[in-house]
Design a protein around this motif. Structure first.
Motif, mmCIF file in Angstrom:
data_model
loop_
_atom_site.group_PDB
_atom_site.id
_atom_site.type_symbol
_atom_site.label_atom_id
_atom_site.label_comp_id
_atom_site.label_asym_id
_atom_site.label_seq_id
_atom_site.Cartn_x
_atom_site.Cartn_y
_atom_site.Cartn_z
ATOM 1 N N UNK A 70 0.857 -1.183 0.000
ATOM 2 C CA UNK A 70 0.000 0.000 0.000
ATOM 3 C C UNK A 70 0.892 1.231 0.000
ATOM 4 N N UNK A 71 0.284 2.358 -0.297
ATOM 5 C CA UNK A 71 1.046 3.596 -0.328
ATOM 6 C C UNK A 71 0.281 4.698 0.383
ATOM 7 N N UNK A 72 1.018 5.605 0.964
ATOM 8 C CA UNK A 72 0.455 6.803 1.579
ATOM 9 C C UNK A 72 1.210 7.971 0.966
ATOM 10 N N UNK A 73 0.634 8.548 -0.065
ATOM 11 C CA UNK A 73 1.351 9.596 -0.785
ATOM 12 C C UNK A 73 1.548 10.843 0.065
ATOM 13 N N UNK A 74 0.661 11.057 1.017
ATOM 14 C CA UNK A 74 0.821 12.214 1.903
ATOM 15 C C UNK A 74 2.078 12.087 2.752
ATOM 16 N N UNK A 75 2.483 10.840 3.015
ATOM 17 C CA UNK A 75 3.679 10.584 3.822
ATOM 18 C C UNK A 75 4.860 10.142 2.978
ATOM 19 N N UNK A 76 4.692 10.129 1.656
ATOM 20 C CA UNK A 76 5.770 9.693 0.760
ATOM 21 C C UNK A 76 6.280 8.309 1.142
#
Length: 115
Positions: A70-76
């Motif tokens: 998964x990815x969290x783009x807000x947290x890079x």
């Protein structure tokens, strides 16, 4: 330039869980694909899981149903949730990022699964 820093590796018992994190820095967090490779002791580095910037995921057959990327783009940051760990999951997990056909790699994080 992009720097990738993995964390979350360690020791686990068979059937246990670990969550790996890969934090990107050094540039705007844009990517085409991010993912993880696994290198078991004495073996080549093999792909484990990947995620595109549109959220499409892919997994190696050996980890399907056990690992989730998964990815969290807000947290890079990209994560690899590893459940139902097996001794053969032992090895170094490397994070990578692909942007405009260029690959960037992290330094790797060690995972050891033992009884």
């Amino acid at each position: 330039q992009v720097q990738l820093v993995e964390s979350g590796g360690g020791l686990a018992q068979p059937g246990g869980s670990l969550r790996l994190s890969c934090a990107a820095s050094g540039s705007a967090f844009t990517y085409d694909t991010m993912g993880w490779y696994h290198q078991a002791p004495g073996k080549q580095r093999d792909p484990v899981a990947s995620i595109t910037n549109s959220g499409y995921t892919a997994y190696a057959d050996s980890v399907k149903g056990r690992f989730t990327i998964s990815s969290d783009n807000a947290k890079n940051t990209v994560y690899l949730q590893m459940n139902s760990l097996k001794p053969e999951d032992t090895g170094v997990f490397y994070c990578y990022l692909v942007r405009s056909f260029q690959y960037y790699w992290g330094q790797g994080t060690q995972v050891t699964v033992f009884s």
